[in-house]
Design a protein around this motif. Structure first.
Motif, PDB file in Angstrom:
ATOM      1  N   MET A 179      19.861   7.481  -0.186  1.00 37.44           N
ATOM      2  CA  MET A 179      18.738   8.005   0.559  1.00 37.44           C
ATOM      3  C   MET A 179      17.440   7.343   0.067  1.00 37.44           C
ATOM      4  O   MET A 179      17.346   6.908  -1.071  1.00 37.44           O
ATOM      5  CB  MET A 179      18.631   9.517   0.399  1.00 37.44           C
ATOM      6  N   ALA A 180      16.459   7.282   0.960  1.00 38.17           N
ATOM      7  CA  ALA A 180      15.193   6.648   0.624  1.00 38.17           C
ATOM      8  C   ALA A 180      14.056   7.393   1.322  1.00 38.17           C
ATOM      9  O   ALA A 180      14.290   8.261   2.171  1.00 38.17           O
ATOM     10  CB  ALA A 180      15.211   5.178   1.035  1.00 38.17           C
ATOM     11  N   GLY A 181      12.825   7.036   0.963  1.00 39.38           N
ATOM     12  CA  GLY A 181      11.664   7.681   1.552  1.00 39.38           C
ATOM     13  C   GLY A 181      10.655   6.665   2.059  1.00 39.38           C
ATOM     14  O   GLY A 181      10.672   5.494   1.661  1.00 39.38           O
ATOM     15  N   ILE A 182       9.783   7.124   2.942  1.00 38.99           N
ATOM     16  CA  ILE A 182       8.671   6.310   3.436  1.00 38.99           C
ATOM     17  C   ILE A 182       7.382   7.063   3.184  1.00 38.99           C
ATOM     18  O   ILE A 182       7.265   8.244   3.521  1.00 38.99           O
ATOM     19  CB  ILE A 182       8.816   6.001   4.937  1.00 38.99           C
ATOM     20  N   TYR A 183       6.423   6.367   2.582  1.00 38.86           N
ATOM     21  CA  TYR A 183       5.095   6.920   2.342  1.00 38.86           C
ATOM     22  C   TYR A 183       4.089   6.138   3.173  1.00 38.86           C
ATOM     23  O   TYR A 183       4.102   4.894   3.171  1.00 38.86           O
ATOM     24  CB  TYR A 183       4.725   6.822   0.861  1.00 38.86           C
ATOM     25  N   LEU A 184       3.221   6.833   3.900  1.00 37.46           N
ATOM     26  CA  LEU A 184       2.174   6.190   4.690  1.00 37.46           C
ATOM     27  C   LEU A 184       0.817   6.619   4.157  1.00 37.46           C
ATOM     28  O   LEU A 184       0.513   7.820   4.109  1.00 37.46           O
ATOM     29  CB  LEU A 184       2.290   6.554   6.171  1.00 37.46           C
ATOM     30  N   HIS A 185       0.006   5.639   3.762  1.00 37.59           N
ATOM     31  CA  HIS A 185      -1.310   5.934   3.197  1.00 37.59           C
ATOM     32  C   HIS A 185      -2.376   5.817   4.280  1.00 37.59           C
ATOM     33  O   HIS A 185      -2.556   4.757   4.872  1.00 37.59           O
ATOM     34  CB  HIS A 185      -1.635   4.979   2.053  1.00 37.59           C
ATOM     35  N   VAL A 186      -3.061   6.930   4.533  1.00 36.87           N
ATOM     36  CA  VAL A 186      -4.143   6.975   5.514  1.00 36.87           C
ATOM     37  C   VAL A 186      -5.459   6.978   4.735  1.00 36.87           C
ATOM     38  O   VAL A 186      -5.868   8.012   4.201  1.00 36.87           O
ATOM     39  CB  VAL A 186      -4.019   8.219   6.416  1.00 36.87           C
ATOM     40  N   PRO A 187      -6.160   5.842   4.642  1.00 35.76           N
ATOM     41  CA  PRO A 187      -7.253   5.679   3.674  1.00 35.76           C
ATOM     42  C   PRO A 187      -8.631   6.094   4.185  1.00 35.76           C
ATOM     43  O   PRO A 187      -9.599   5.337   4.090  1.00 35.76           O
ATOM     44  CB  PRO A 187      -7.215   4.176   3.400  1.00 35.76           C
ATOM     45  N   PHE A 188      -8.726   7.296   4.719  1.00 38.73           N
ATOM     46  CA  PHE A 188     -10.007   7.775   5.234  1.00 38.73           C
ATOM     47  C   PHE A 188     -10.240   9.227   4.805  1.00 38.73           C
ATOM     48  O   PHE A 188      -9.293  10.016   4.750  1.00 38.73           O
ATOM     49  CB  PHE A 188     -10.064   7.690   6.763  1.00 38.73           C
ATOM     50  N   CYS A 189     -11.493   9.543   4.521  1.00 45.07           N
ATOM     51  CA  CYS A 189     -11.895  10.911   4.206  1.00 45.07           C
ATOM     52  C   CYS A 189     -13.256  11.192   4.838  1.00 45.07           C
ATOM     53  O   CYS A 189     -14.049  10.279   5.061  1.00 45.07           O
ATOM     54  CB  CYS A 189     -12.000  11.124   2.688  1.00 45.07           C
ATOM     55  N   LYS A 190     -13.522  12.481   5.102  1.00 45.64           N
ATOM     56  CA  LYS A 190     -14.837  12.868   5.615  1.00 45.64           C
ATOM     57  C   LYS A 190     -15.918  12.650   4.575  1.00 45.64           C
ATOM     58  O   LYS A 190     -17.030  12.219   4.877  1.00 45.64           O
ATOM     59  CB  LYS A 190     -14.823  14.340   6.044  1.00 45.64           C
ATOM     60  N   GLN A 191     -15.596  12.990   3.326  1.00 52.38           N
ATOM     61  CA  GLN A 191     -16.544  12.812   2.235  1.00 52.38           C
ATOM     62  C   GLN A 191     -15.762  12.624   0.947  1.00 52.38           C
ATOM     63  O   GLN A 191     -14.567  12.913   0.882  1.00 52.38           O
ATOM     64  CB  GLN A 191     -17.486  14.017   2.120  1.00 52.38           C
ATOM     65  N   ALA A 192     -16.446  12.123  -0.076  1.00 54.13           N
ATOM     66  CA  ALA A 192     -15.784  11.817  -1.342  1.00 54.13           C
ATOM     67  C   ALA A 192     -15.829  13.011  -2.280  1.00 54.13           C
ATOM     68  O   ALA A 192     -16.916  13.485  -2.634  1.00 54.13           O
ATOM     69  CB  ALA A 192     -16.450  10.612  -1.999  1.00 54.13           C
ATOM     70  N   CYS A 193     -14.664  13.508  -2.679  1.00 56.47           N
ATOM     71  CA  CYS A 193     -14.618  14.528  -3.724  1.00 56.47           C
ATOM     72  C   CYS A 193     -15.040  13.873  -5.040  1.00 56.47           C
ATOM     73  O   CYS A 193     -14.672  12.723  -5.314  1.00 56.47           O
ATOM     74  CB  CYS A 193     -13.212  15.105  -3.849  1.00 56.47           C
ATOM     75  N   TYR A 194     -15.777  14.573  -5.854  1.00 53.36           N
ATOM     76  CA  TYR A 194     -16.386  13.972  -7.033  1.00 53.36           C
ATOM     77  C   TYR A 194     -15.369  13.514  -8.083  1.00 53.36           C
ATOM     78  O   TYR A 194     -15.701  12.697  -8.941  1.00 53.36           O
ATOM     79  CB  TYR A 194     -17.367  14.947  -7.668  1.00 53.36           C
ATOM     80  N   TYR A 195     -14.143  14.043  -8.043  1.00 54.48           N
ATOM     81  CA  TYR A 195     -13.134  13.726  -9.045  1.00 54.48           C
ATOM     82  C   TYR A 195     -12.127  12.675  -8.578  1.00 54.48           C
ATOM     83  O   TYR A 195     -11.333  12.176  -9.369  1.00 54.48           O
ATOM     84  CB  TYR A 195     -12.353  14.997  -9.419  1.00 54.48           C
ATOM     85  N   CYS A 196     -12.131  12.317  -7.298  1.00 60.06           N
ATOM     86  CA  CYS A 196     -11.036  11.536  -6.720  1.00 60.06           C
ATOM     87  C   CYS A 196     -11.197  10.043  -6.953  1.00 60.06           C
ATOM     88  O   CYS A 196     -12.250   9.461  -6.676  1.00 60.06           O
ATOM     89  CB  CYS A 196     -10.942  11.817  -5.220  1.00 60.06           C
ATOM     90  N   ASP A 197     -10.097   9.399  -7.446  1.00 63.76           N
ATOM     91  CA  ASP A 197     -10.119   7.946  -7.596  1.00 63.76           C
ATOM     92  C   ASP A 197      -9.027   7.272  -6.770  1.00 63.76           C
ATOM     93  O   ASP A 197      -8.646   6.128  -7.020  1.00 63.76           O
ATOM     94  CB  ASP A 197      -9.993   7.544  -9.070  1.00 63.76           C
ATOM     95  N   PHE A 198      -8.496   7.983  -5.755  1.00 61.77           N
ATOM     96  CA  PHE A 198      -7.550   7.361  -4.829  1.00 61.77           C
ATOM     97  C   PHE A 198      -8.299   6.403  -3.909  1.00 61.77           C
ATOM     98  O   PHE A 198      -9.524   6.480  -3.755  1.00 61.77           O
ATOM     99  CB  PHE A 198      -6.825   8.421  -3.988  1.00 61.77           C
ATOM    100  N   HIS A 199      -7.558   5.518  -3.267  1.00 59.74           N
ATOM    101  CA  HIS A 199      -8.187   4.564  -2.357  1.00 59.74           C
ATOM    102  C   HIS A 199      -8.473   5.229  -1.013  1.00 59.74           C
ATOM    103  O   HIS A 199      -7.567   5.730  -0.355  1.00 59.74           O
ATOM    104  CB  HIS A 199      -7.275   3.350  -2.135  1.00 59.74           C
ATOM    105  N   PHE A 200      -9.751   5.223  -0.615  1.00 57.49           N
ATOM    106  CA  PHE A 200     -10.138   5.794   0.670  1.00 57.49           C
ATOM    107  C   PHE A 200     -11.505   5.251   1.061  1.00 57.49           C
ATOM    108  O   PHE A 200     -12.219   4.645   0.256  1.00 57.49           O
ATOM    109  CB  PHE A 200     -10.196   7.328   0.612  1.00 57.49           C
TER     110      PHE A 200
END
Length: 375
Positions: free
Chosen positions: A1-22
């Motif tokens: 078995m395997a998985g698929i991850y889809l990264h949607v790199p958009f946000c309304k605003q930046a949370c002060y702690y977040c270092d993910f790509h967006f």
């Protein structure tokens, strides 16, 4: 078995702690969805036709996508990949995106698991973190999700928010447990360099994380969730029986997965690779039918160390026979003295063929794993 991850790199605003790509620039959302569809087609042989048992929309904020866009992505997956029976299809979402109408649409598209980024029910804490939603929106979206048919909901909570005592943390847990979600993911606040909090910390505008305070709140989390029937199956993840995240568990068990989108990582069972974390460059490459990634060729030691780092964080532990048969690492022989100390201090147990950390050992999971690394 395997998985698929889809990264949607958009946000309304930046949370002060977040270092993910967006990006907070949503001008290219439609173009990005088309690029994700194209990459799914280009990557269709990466998993060698292994059945797909999990699909995970992460980010960023994938709940910004319309139902039509999500359906299009799912249709592309179904047309190009072998789908296992009853796949787990998870969507990360922010409460302010989840109107009753949106939830109905999501449910109809086939999404069967929600991961809602609540983080806190306290208005002051939400403001401190620069979250876009309110306490009322968090409660309303959860209620509407239930009405829409979702019976597998996870919520995220953050602890170690600076405070004089643990009162706010207890109140957050009171509210979370009152909702009775199937799953709770809870993480200590961390301050990463390339974030607003990271900048503020350098300027002395906020205090550093108090490690003793964080550890105390983690102990409160363990005690309260255990008392309420939640199983800790990974250091930061808790579920009611049968509701562990199948997708994330695949990561921790070293199962294969394909990452789609900018900054997404993939693992084919042998080596890893990761797409560039740059939206314009990603879009340009995909437009030319090129996948903009860098490969990470793993050595035998890399595979051993990754396996220890991920599996020892889980309730399943590290399979000692797998280490020996696949990578020629006899952990019991090579680390006998250190393992004896772990067992004596009740930080670990050996359960049949598996080395597992105890509740006290999980508090030191990363340190114990690194101490066991093959160098």
């Amino acid at each position: 078995m395997a998985g698929i991850y889809l990264h949607v790199p958009f946000c309304k605003q930046a949370c002060y702690y977040c270092d993910f790509h967006f990006s907070t620039n949503q001008k290219y959302v439609r173009e990005m969805v088309e690029a994700l569809c194209t990459e799914l087609k280009l990557q269709k042989d990466y998993l060698q036709q292994d059945p797909i048992s999990t699909i995970y929309f992460g980010g960023g904020t994938p709940s910004l996508l319309t139902g039509e866009q999500l359906k299009k992505l799912l249709d592309i997956i179904k047309a190009n990949y072998v789908i296992a029976p009853s796949p787990e299809i998870t969507l990360e979402a922010n409460p302010d995106d989840l109107t009753a109408e949106k939830l109905e649409i999501l449910y109809q598209t086939g999404v069967n698991r929600l991961s809602i980024g609540i983080q806190s029910f306290n208005p002051a804490v939400l403001n401190y973190l620069n979250r876009a939603h309110s306490q009322q929106q968090a409660l309303k979206c959860f209620e509407d999700a239930r009405k829409s048919g979702f019976d597998n909901i996870s919520i995220d909570l953050i602890y170690a928010i600076p405070a004089d005592n643990h009162e706010n943390w207890h109140r957050d847990l009171d509210q979370a447990l009152a909702l009775q979600p199937e799953h709770i993911s809870s993480y200590s606040l961390t301050i990463e360099p390339r974030t607003t909090f990271g900048t503020w910390l350098l300027k002395g505008n906020i205090p550093p994380i108090d490690e003793e305070f964080s550890a105390a709140q983690f102990e409160i989390l363990l005690e309260r969730l255990s008392h309420s029937g939640y199983e800790q199956y990974e250091v930061s993840n808790f579920c009611r029986p049968g509701y562990h995240s199948r997708h994330n568990s695949g990561y921790w068990k070293q199962e294969k997965y394909l990452g789609i989108g900018p900054s997404a990582h993939s693992y084919d069972g042998v080596n890893r690779r990761f797409n560039i974390s740059h939206n314009p460059k990603y879009l340009k490459a995909i437009a030319h039918s090129e996948i903009p990634y860098e490969a990470d060729i793993l050595t035998n030691e890399d595979r051993i160390n990754e396996y220890l780092l991920t599996t020892l964080r889980t309730k399943w532990g590290a399979n000692l026979e797998k280490l020996k048969n696949e990578w020629s690492y006899d952990l019991l022989a090579d680390q006998r003295e250190y393992l004896d100390r772990l067992l004596t201090k009740s930080y670990a147990i050996i359960d049949g063929k598996h080395l597992k950390l105890t509740r006290s050992g999980l508090l030191l999971a990363d340190k114990i794993s690194s101490d066991l690394f093959k160098i």
